[in-house]
Write a protein that holds these residues in place. Structure first.
Motif, PDB file in Angstrom:
ATOM      1  N   ARG A 117      21.007  -7.169  13.356  1.00  0.00           N
ATOM      2  CA  ARG A 117      20.678  -8.103  14.180  1.00  0.00           C
ATOM      3  C   ARG A 117      21.244  -7.952  15.572  1.00  0.00           C
ATOM      4  O   ARG A 117      20.800  -8.049  16.707  1.00  0.00           O
ATOM      5  N   VAL A 118      22.635  -7.623  15.589  1.00  0.00           N
ATOM      6  CA  VAL A 118      23.468  -7.429  16.687  1.00  0.00           C
ATOM      7  C   VAL A 118      22.942  -6.028  17.561  1.00  0.00           C
ATOM      8  O   VAL A 118      22.704  -6.059  18.707  1.00  0.00           O
ATOM      9  N   LEU A 119      22.571  -4.981  16.504  1.00  0.00           N
ATOM     10  CA  LEU A 119      22.300  -3.762  17.188  1.00  0.00           C
ATOM     11  C   LEU A 119      20.862  -4.149  18.043  1.00  0.00           C
ATOM     12  O   LEU A 119      20.461  -3.358  18.769  1.00  0.00           O
ATOM     13  N   GLU A 143      24.937  -5.592   6.614  1.00  0.00           N
ATOM     14  CA  GLU A 143      23.851  -4.683   6.996  1.00  0.00           C
ATOM     15  C   GLU A 143      23.040  -5.415   8.054  1.00  0.00           C
ATOM     16  O   GLU A 143      22.743  -5.011   9.057  1.00  0.00           O
ATOM     17  N   ARG A 144      22.358  -6.380   7.488  1.00  0.00           N
ATOM     18  CA  ARG A 144      21.436  -7.415   8.122  1.00  0.00           C
ATOM     19  C   ARG A 144      22.069  -7.872   9.472  1.00  0.00           C
ATOM     20  O   ARG A 144      21.542  -8.032  10.445  1.00  0.00           O
ATOM     21  N   HIS A 145      23.341  -8.205   9.359  1.00  0.00           N
ATOM     22  CA  HIS A 145      24.138  -9.026  10.429  1.00  0.00           C
ATOM     23  C   HIS A 145      24.233  -7.832  11.324  1.00  0.00           C
ATOM     24  O   HIS A 145      24.105  -8.168  12.795  1.00  0.00           O
ATOM     25  N   ALA A 146      24.626  -6.691  11.274  1.00  0.00           N
ATOM     26  CA  ALA A 146      25.144  -5.699  11.993  1.00  0.00           C
ATOM     27  C   ALA A 146      23.571  -5.337  12.671  1.00  0.00           C
ATOM     28  O   ALA A 146      23.350  -4.949  13.897  1.00  0.00           O
ATOM     29  N   LEU A 200      27.403  -9.739  20.439  1.00  0.00           N
ATOM     30  CA  LEU A 200      27.146  -8.540  21.067  1.00  0.00           C
ATOM     31  C   LEU A 200      28.085  -7.969  22.142  1.00  0.00           C
ATOM     32  O   LEU A 200      28.578  -6.763  22.126  1.00  0.00           O
ATOM     33  N   PHE A 201      28.680  -9.056  22.830  1.00  0.00           N
ATOM     34  CA  PHE A 201      29.762  -8.444  23.496  1.00  0.00           C
ATOM     35  C   PHE A 201      31.068  -8.250  23.041  1.00  0.00           C
ATOM     36  O   PHE A 201      31.718  -7.617  23.319  1.00  0.00           O
ATOM     37  N   ARG A 202      31.279  -9.199  21.788  1.00  0.00           N
ATOM     38  CA  ARG A 202      32.514  -8.790  20.991  1.00  0.00           C
ATOM     39  C   ARG A 202      32.239  -7.387  20.475  1.00  0.00           C
ATOM     40  O   ARG A 202      33.314  -6.602  20.193  1.00  0.00           O
ATOM     41  N   LEU A 203      31.104  -6.977  20.020  1.00  0.00           N
ATOM     42  CA  LEU A 203      30.981  -5.663  19.413  1.00  0.00           C
ATOM     43  C   LEU A 203      31.255  -4.562  20.565  1.00  0.00           C
ATOM     44  O   LEU A 203      32.170  -3.583  20.374  1.00  0.00           O
ATOM     45  N   LEU A 204      30.701  -4.613  21.680  1.00  0.00           N
ATOM     46  CA  LEU A 204      30.955  -3.908  22.931  1.00  0.00           C
ATOM     47  C   LEU A 204      32.475  -4.019  23.125  1.00  0.00           C
ATOM     48  O   LEU A 204      33.103  -2.771  23.286  1.00  0.00           O
ATOM     49  N   MET A 205      32.904  -4.989  23.339  1.00  0.00           N
ATOM     50  CA  MET A 205      34.765  -4.994  23.387  1.00  0.00           C
ATOM     51  C   MET A 205      35.442  -4.273  22.608  1.00  0.00           C
ATOM     52  O   MET A 205      36.456  -3.559  22.680  1.00  0.00           O
TER      53      MET A 205
END
Length: 600
Positions: free
Chosen positions: A373-375, A368-371, A517-522
Motif C-alpha cells: 500500500r505504501v509502495l 506485505e499488504r501494508h508495504a 510514505l514520508f516515514r519510509l523515505l526517511m
C-alpha cells in the motif's frame, strides 16, 4: 483466532496512562481498569499465570479497547466514570458504588465549605471530583487555617443574626470561626472570605504557598520540626494539586467532542461524550476515502453516524474545525482556550493513538499488504511504470577528502534487504568530490549488474539534491543506456529529511510529513547514512594503523587519532609548533611528536 487477535492488540498498546476495557465474545464490556502504563499493565494479564477469578476473566476476554489520558489521576477518574456507565460484572467497585469526593460551597446564608461524595442540585457550588481524599482533606484543612468559616449545621435566619438567638460556640473560642451567628462578622466580609477561598480552590494558590512557606520557616527557626514537617507535607501536596481535571469538571455541561487525524486514504475520528462534566463514553472509528472527500465532509458524516449509533441528543458539539452543517438546535463550538480546548486536545490525542494502533496492527497482521500500500502510494506520487519493489539508495562519506567511501542500501518490498547492502572504497577520485565519487560507485554497481544479467532496481534514490540526481542520470542514461527512475532526498539546514525530488529537471513531490510514505523515505535515508558512515569510520581507524604517526615510538593509536581528528592531516601535525601540540596531547607527548618531525 481469539488469542492471535489479543496478541496483536498487546503489541500496539502505548506506554501511556489510560483506561482499558475488556470485552467478551458478545461485545459486552466485562471489566474496566486504569493504568499508569497501559502496555505494561494490560500485558501483565496475559504474560503471567493467573489464578481464580482473574483467570476466569482472562479466559472470557475477546477484545480490548483503551482510552489514553494525560495523567494517572485522570485515568483514575475516567475509570470511575466508565464503571458507573457500563457496570462491568468483574469490577469490585460496583459493590459499594464508590464515588469520588467533591468540595461543596453550600448555597445558604454564611455558606459552609465541606467534603461530600454526593452532588445535590440545590444551587450549591461543587469543585472536583478529587482522585484522592487526602488531597481534598488537606486542601480543606488549609482553607480552614486561612479562612475561619463556620462548620455548624444551623440554618440561619437573617432576623436572628446578632440578636442573642445564637451563642458563639467552642470553634469561635479557639479561633476556628468568626461567629457570624452572633453578628461578629458582617455578611459582606464573610462573602469576601468565600470569594477568596474559591480562588484558592480554582488553583490560584501562589499566595497560599508563600504563606505556608513562611509558617514552615518560622516553626523550623523555633526548632518545632514536627509542625514544620506537617506544613511541608501540605506544601508539597498543594504544590502538585490541580483544581480541575480534563476528564471530569464541574464547569463543563453536557456536550460531545469530535476530533480527527487525517491519513490521506483513511480518516480517524474520536468521539467523546460528556455528561454532567464527566467523560462517560469514548469511541474511535476509521473512515475510508472513496473519492476526494474533504475533512469537513468526512467529519460531518462521522457526527451523524455516531450520534445515531449512541442515540445522542446533546445540544453542544465541540469540533476542531468549522463545519457547514445544521442539526436542529445543536450548537457547534471550535474552542480557542480553556477547558473545552483541553478536552478537545485529549480527544485528538486519542484519535492519533487509534490511528497509530490501527496502522501498526495492519503491519503486524499483514506486513506485505501494508508495504504494498505504501509502495503503491510512492508509485502514484512519482508516476512510476511499476510498483518500486526494489529501491536502492546511495550515500558518500569522507574525511577532509581522505578515506572516501560510499554505501548502498537496498529495500525489498519496503523492508531493508541487508544481504544486498554494498560498501565501496572510492578508487578513481582524488580529494573531496562527492559528484565524481557518486559517478564512480553508480557506474561500478550497475555496469556489474548489467554484465551479470541481474535484476535492476525499480527506483534509485540519491541522498542529496539536484546535483546528485544529475550525475546519477549521466551514468544511468548517457553511459550505460539503461532506464531506471531516479529520485533525490534533500535535507534542510538541520540535516532533516525535507523534500522528495523527481524528474529532470527535478521538481518537488508533495509528501505529507506525518504520512507512512514520508516515514519510509526517511528510514531509507537514515539507513544509508548509517551504513556509509559506519564503514567510513572503520576505514578511517584502519588508516591510522598505516599512517606515519604509527612510526613514532611512544605515541599510541589513541594519541595519533586525537591529533588527526584535531589537525585533520599528518602535514598539519608536522607544521604545528610545540605549544599547539601540547594543548592537544600534553607537553610530554607533544615533545616526542615535535622532535620526530624536526629532528633534522
Amino acid at each position: 483466532m481469539k488469542s492471535e487477535k489479543i496478541a496483536s492488540i498487546l503489541k500496539t498498546l502505548p506506554a501511556s496512562p489510560g483506561v482499558y476495557q475488556y470485552l467478551d465474545e458478545t461485545g459486552e464490556i466485562i471489566y474496566v481498569g486504569k493504568a499508569k502504563n497501559l502496555k505494561r499493565r494490560v500485558s501483565s494479564y496475559f504474560n503471567k499465570e493467573q489464578t481464580g477469578k482473574t483467570r476466569l476473566l482472562v479466559s472470557k476476554i475477546a477484545d480490548i479497547r483503551f482510552t489514553v489520558v494525560g495523567s494517572e489521576a485522570e485515568a483514575f477518574l475516567l475509570e470511575n466514570n466508565f464503571i458507573k456507565q457500563y457496570k462491568p460484572r468483574y469490577n469490585i467497585m460496583l459493590k459499594d458504588d464508590k464515588t469520588y469526593p467533591w468540595i461543596c460551597v453550600k448555597a445558604e446564608l454564611f455558606p459552609r465549605v465541606f467534603l461530600t461524595r454526593k452532588k445535590v442540585g440545590d444551587g450549591s457550588l461543587y469543585f472536583g471530583p478529587y482522585p484522592s481524599v487526602m488531597t481534598a482533606k488537606t486542601l480543606l484543612d488549609i482553607l480552614k487555617q486561612l479562612y475561619p468559616l463556620r462548620t455548624c449545621k444551623h440554618s440561619f435566619k437573617p432576623g436572628d443574626i446578632g440578636t442573642g438567638h445564637y451563642r458563639p460556640c467552642l470553634e469561635y473560642q479557639i479561633g476556628n470561626c468568626k461567629a457570624p451567628c452572633a453578628g461578629y462578622i458582617s455578611e459582606e466580609d464573610y462573602r469576601t472570605m468565600i470569594l477568596n477561598m474559591k480562588e484558592v480552590i480554582k488553583g490560584n494558590i501562589s499566595g497560599v504557598l508563600k504563606d505556608l512557606k513562611t509558617q514552615m520557616m518560622e516553626h523550623a527557626a523555633k526548632m518545632e520540626f514536627e509542625q514544620a514537617h506537617a506544613l511541608k507535607q501540605k506544601y508539597d501536596l498543594l504544590e502538585n494539586y490541580h483544581s480541575h481535571s480534563i476528564v471530569s469538571s464541574n464547569t463543563l455541561h453536557d456536550m460531545e467532542v469530535f476530533s480527527f487525524d487525517d491519513a490521506d486514504s483513511s480518516f480517524y475520528v474520536n468521539y467523546m461524550r460528556i455528561i454532567q462534566g464527566a467523560v462517560i463514553q469514548a469511541f474511535s472509528i476509521e473512515m475510508k476515502r472513496r473519492l476526494e472527500e474533504t475533512q469537513e465532509e468526512l467529519l460531518s458524516l462521522a457526527i451523524i453516524e455516531l450520534r445515531q449509533r449512541f442515540e445522542s441528543n446533546v445540544k453542544e458539539i465541540i469540533v476542531p474545525i468549522s463545519l457547514d452543517m445544521e442539526l436542529g438546535d445543536v450548537r457547534f463550538t471550535v474552542p480557542k482556550k480553556g477547558e473545552k480546548l483541553e478536552i478537545l486536545n485529549l480527544s485528538t490525542r486519542n484519535a492519533k493513538q487509534y490511528r497509530a494502533e490501527t496502522e501498526k496492527l495492519r503491519s503486524l497482521v499483514d506486513p506485505e499488504r501494508h508495504a504494498m500500500r505504501v509502495l503503491t502510494e510512492l508509485q502514484d506520487s512519482l508516476h512510476l511504470p511499476r510498483i518500486p519493489e526494489v529501491i536502492e539508495c546511495f550515500d558518500n562519506s569522507n574525511f577532509q577528502g581522505d578515506y572516501a567511501v560510499a554505501g548502498m542500501v537496498q529495500f525489498l518490498n519496503g523492508r531493508p534487504n541487508k544481504k544486498e547492502y554494498r560498501h565501496f572504497n572510492i578508487k578513481t577520485v582524488e580529494g573531496s568530490d562527492d559528484y565524481a565519487s557518486m559517478k564512480e560507485v553508480v557506474r561500478r554497481r550497475y555496469s556489474r549488474l548489467v554484465e551479470e544479467g541481474k535484476r535492476l532496481p525499480d527506483l534509485i534514490i540519491t541522498d542529496g539534491g539536484k546535483g546528485q540526481m544529475e550525475v546519477v542520470r549521466q551514468v544511468i542514461e548517457d553511459e550505460l543506456h539503461i532506464g531506471i527512475p531516479i529520485a533525490g532526498l534533500a535535507k534542510d539546514d538541520r540535516h532533516r529529511t525535507n523534500e522528495l525530488l523527481y524528474g529532470f529537471p527535478p521538481s518537488t513531490v508533495q509528501v505529507k510529513p506525518n504520512s507512512e510514505l514520508f516515514r519510509l523515505l526517511m528510514y531509507i535515508q537514515d539507513e544509508v547514512h548509517r551504513f556509509a558512515i559506519t564503514f567510513h569510520r572503520k576505514q578511517f581507524r584502519k588508516g591510522f594503523i598505516h599512517s606515519e604517526m604509527n612510526n613514532i615510538k611512544g605515541i599510541g593509536k589513541q594519541t595519533a587519532e586525537k591529533l588527526l581528528l584535531e589537525l585533520k592531516s599528518v602535514q598539519n601535525i608536522k607544521d604545528a609548533d610545540l605549544q599547539k601540540l601540547s594543548g592537544i596531547i600534553g607537553p610530554a607527548k607533544a615533545k616526542i611528536v615535535f622532535e620526530h618531525f624536526h629532528q633534522n
